[in-house]
Design an enzyme around this catalytic site. Structure first.
Site, PDB file in Angstrom:
ATOM      1  N   ARG A  97       1.189  -0.595   0.283  1.00  0.00           N
ATOM      2  CA  ARG A  97      -0.322   0.179  -0.115  1.00  0.00           C
ATOM      3  C   ARG A  97       0.730   1.191  -0.044  1.00  0.00           C
ATOM      4  O   ARG A  97       1.531   1.286   0.836  1.00  0.00           O
ATOM      5  CB  ARG A  97      -0.864  -0.694   0.998  1.00  0.00           C
ATOM      6  CG  ARG A  97      -1.954   1.131   0.863  1.00  0.00           C
ATOM      7  CD  ARG A  97      -2.776   1.273   2.340  1.00  0.00           C
ATOM      8  NE  ARG A  97      -3.933   0.482   1.589  1.00  0.00           N
ATOM      9  CZ  ARG A  97      -5.360   0.434   2.114  1.00  0.00           C
ATOM     10  NH1 ARG A  97      -5.549   1.610   3.390  1.00  0.00           N
ATOM     11  NH2 ARG A  97      -6.294  -0.814   2.006  1.00  0.00           N
TER      12      ARG A  97
ATOM     13  N   HIS B 103      -7.368   0.446  -7.118  1.00  0.00           N
ATOM     14  CA  HIS B 103      -7.059  -0.341  -5.728  1.00  0.00           C
ATOM     15  C   HIS B 103      -7.998  -1.834  -6.502  1.00  0.00           C
ATOM     16  O   HIS B 103      -9.054  -2.144  -6.331  1.00  0.00           O
ATOM     17  CB  HIS B 103      -8.146   0.142  -4.502  1.00  0.00           C
ATOM     18  CG  HIS B 103      -8.336  -0.034  -3.334  1.00  0.00           C
ATOM     19  ND1 HIS B 103      -7.425  -1.226  -3.080  1.00  0.00           N
ATOM     20  CD2 HIS B 103      -8.761   0.549  -2.386  1.00  0.00           C
ATOM     21  CE1 HIS B 103      -7.650  -1.598  -2.533  1.00  0.00           C
ATOM     22  NE2 HIS B 103      -8.729  -0.958  -1.420  1.00  0.00           N
TER      23      HIS B 103
ATOM     24  N   GLN C  28     -10.080  -4.055  -4.165  1.00  0.00           N
ATOM     25  CA  GLN C  28     -11.438  -3.526  -4.631  1.00  0.00           C
ATOM     26  C   GLN C  28     -12.304  -4.324  -4.757  1.00  0.00           C
ATOM     27  O   GLN C  28     -13.181  -4.636  -4.650  1.00  0.00           O
ATOM     28  CB  GLN C  28     -11.074  -1.994  -3.459  1.00  0.00           C
ATOM     29  CG  GLN C  28     -12.587  -2.002  -2.911  1.00  0.00           C
ATOM     30  CD  GLN C  28     -12.940  -2.033  -1.937  1.00  0.00           C
ATOM     31  OE1 GLN C  28     -12.057  -1.671  -1.283  1.00  0.00           O
ATOM     32  NE2 GLN C  28     -14.005  -2.327  -1.363  1.00  0.00           N
TER      33      GLN C  28
ATOM     34  N   ASP D  73     -17.370   6.490  -1.961  1.00  0.00           N
ATOM     35  CA  ASP D  73     -15.835   6.657  -1.568  1.00  0.00           C
ATOM     36  C   ASP D  73     -15.830   7.988  -1.077  1.00  0.00           C
ATOM     37  O   ASP D  73     -16.179   8.971  -1.341  1.00  0.00           O
ATOM     38  CB  ASP D  73     -14.635   6.167  -2.437  1.00  0.00           C
ATOM     39  CG  ASP D  73     -12.863   6.316  -1.764  1.00  0.00           C
ATOM     40  OD1 ASP D  73     -13.189   6.301  -0.572  1.00  0.00           O
ATOM     41  OD2 ASP D  73     -12.469   6.129  -2.912  1.00  0.00           O
TER      42      ASP D  73
ATOM     43  N   CYS E 264     -16.480   1.541  -0.463  1.00  0.00           N
ATOM     44  CA  CYS E 264     -15.330   1.306   0.416  1.00  0.00           C
ATOM     45  C   CYS E 264     -14.271   0.661   1.161  1.00  0.00           C
ATOM     46  O   CYS E 264     -14.207  -0.680   2.318  1.00  0.00           O
ATOM     47  CB  CYS E 264     -13.888   0.804  -0.440  1.00  0.00           C
ATOM     48  SG  CYS E 264     -13.678   2.607  -0.592  1.00  0.00           S
TER      49      CYS E 264
ATOM     50  N   ARG F 287     -13.515  -9.347   0.490  1.00  0.00           N
ATOM     51  CA  ARG F 287     -12.333  -8.539   0.591  1.00  0.00           C
ATOM     52  C   ARG F 287     -11.617  -9.772   1.017  1.00  0.00           C
ATOM     53  O   ARG F 287     -11.013 -10.026   0.377  1.00  0.00           O
ATOM     54  CB  ARG F 287     -11.474  -7.475   1.201  1.00  0.00           C
ATOM     55  CG  ARG F 287     -11.858  -5.789   1.101  1.00  0.00           C
ATOM     56  CD  ARG F 287     -11.503  -5.114  -0.884  1.00  0.00           C
ATOM     57  NE  ARG F 287     -10.626  -5.239  -0.595  1.00  0.00           N
ATOM     58  CZ  ARG F 287      -9.341  -4.720   0.328  1.00  0.00           C
ATOM     59  NH1 ARG F 287     -10.522  -3.303   0.738  1.00  0.00           N
ATOM     60  NH2 ARG F 287      -8.157  -4.691   0.215  1.00  0.00           N
TER      61      ARG F 287
HETATM   62  N1   CP Z   1     -11.470  -0.511   1.465  1.00  0.00           N
HETATM   63  C1   CP Z   1      -9.885  -0.263   2.231  1.00  0.00           C
HETATM   64  O1   CP Z   1      -8.629  -0.470   1.336  1.00  0.00           O
HETATM   65  O2   CP Z   1      -9.944  -0.236   3.239  1.00  0.00           O
HETATM   66  P1   CP Z   1      -8.173  -0.112   4.516  1.00  0.00           P
HETATM   67  O3   CP Z   1      -7.917   1.230   3.968  1.00  0.00           O
HETATM   68  O4   CP Z   1      -9.120  -0.473   5.509  1.00  0.00           O
HETATM   69  O5   CP Z   1      -7.731  -0.986   3.907  1.00  0.00           O
HETATM   70  N1  NVA Z   2      -9.654   7.129  -1.898  1.00  0.00           N
HETATM   71  C1  NVA Z   2      -9.791   5.900  -0.234  1.00  0.00           C
HETATM   72  C2  NVA Z   2      -9.564   4.460  -0.332  1.00  0.00           C
HETATM   73  C3  NVA Z   2      -9.358   4.342   0.837  1.00  0.00           C
HETATM   74  C4  NVA Z   2      -9.830   2.556   0.723  1.00  0.00           C
HETATM   75  C5  NVA Z   2      -7.892   6.637  -0.474  1.00  0.00           C
HETATM   76  O1  NVA Z   2      -6.982   6.678  -1.144  1.00  0.00           O
HETATM   77  O2  NVA Z   2      -7.210   6.911   1.269  1.00  0.00           O
END
Ligand code: CP
Ligand code: NVA
Length: 298
Positions: A101, A128, A131, A218, A254, A281
């Protein structure tokens, strides 16, 4: 084989991963032991916080008989000057899969270039794909088909962009409503065109949801965008998912949800698919890990 974005898979491979996820979920729900990845390790690099991605991968690996390592920003040399490519090379000597990440999408691209084991994007500024896997599994489960009409209402960044590509690879009909200037990237649009199925795009949330079965939103202020908060809250006025906008459609999110911003508290406390999405997930990623292991048999 890597999953930097969802279109690293072919459409047939994407469906194979979803089918594997369904099989693993059924076995899990039936309480049948199913540990196809004994002694395998997933190294998880996190530059930003996570609830779902971290816990779903970690519990998923445990259920598959393997192990997951959490490597936060202060845990390894990555943040203190060791180049990303060296981290990729070295972690590949220990672990069977890398999940990352990252803030900058080019970092997960570089990891994939230098790793000798599969790299999975666990969220970057541009994509993502994990997701999207969970979302497609959720929709197929809920409706019995992916031939479903989804209206995206919100920011056209990472989660939206991978969903655009996932929709282009399947029967999903996607309309994307974003404020002017917050739409999907040209490059993502071109890739969706290349898959013969670009999304409908609009700046009108009401128009987007008119024929939709599902409304998906989101956060407006993504991780790393905190400095843009005031500007984004202004730009996204009128894009909040309220009980009126949602009507009798299903809500997807999400998560995490910022109640009072992209979605109201009343909507989040009502019936919706977000909790199933969160659970899926784990099933989707288990399907991905098993499928990747089969592609890269030791
Ligand atoms: N939706 C998602 O990726 O959640 P987190 O940021 O909690 O991993
Ligand atoms: N768009 C959001 C998604 C989190 C899962 C972010 O990047 O923070």
């Amino acid at each position: 084989m890597h999953l930097v974005d969802i279109d690293d898979l072919t459409s047939a491979e994407l469906h194979a991963v979803l089918d594997e996820a369904d099989r693993l979920r059924a076995a899990h729900e039936a309480g049948e032991p199913n540990t196809p990845l004994p002694d395998r390790t997933l190294a998880m690099l996190f530059e930003k916080p996570s609830t779902r991605t971290r816990v779903s991968f970690e519990t998923g690996m445990t259920q598959l008989g393997g192990h997951a390592l959490f490597l936060g920003p202060d845990d390894i040399h990555l943040g203190q000057g060791e180049p990303l490519r060296d981290t990729a090379r070295v972690l590949s000597r220990y672990a069977d899969f890398l999940m990352a990440r990252v803030f900058d999408h080019t970092d997960v691209v570089e990891l994939a270039e230098f790793a000798t084991v599969p790299v999975i994007n666990g969220l970057s500024d541009a994509a993502h794909p994990c997701q999207t896997l969970g979302d497609l599994l959720t929709i197929r489960d809920q409706f019995g088909t992916l031939d479903v009409s989804v209206a995206w209402v919100g920011d056209g960044n990472n989660v939206c962009q991978s969903l655009v590509l996932g929709a282009a690879m399947t029967d999903l009909e996607l309309t994307v409503a974003t404020p002017q200037g917050y739409g999907i990237d040209d490059g993502v649009r071109k890739r969706a065109v290349g898959l013969d199925s670009p999304p409908e795009e609009t700046t009108d949330p009401e128009a987007a949801v008119a024929d939709a079965d599902v409304v998906y939103t989101d956060v407006w202020v993504s991780m790393g965008q905190e400095d843009e908060r005031e500007e984004k809250l202004r730009a996204f006025e009128g894009f909040q998912v309220t009980t009126d906008l949602l009507g009798d459609r299903q809500l997807m999110h999400c998560l995490p949800a910022h109640r009072g911003e992209e979605v109201t508290n009343a909507v989040m406390e009502g019936d919706h698919l977000a909790w199933d999405q969160a659970e899926n997930r784990m099933h989707a990623q288990k399907g991905l890990l098993v499928w990747l292991a089969e592609q890269t048999a030791r």
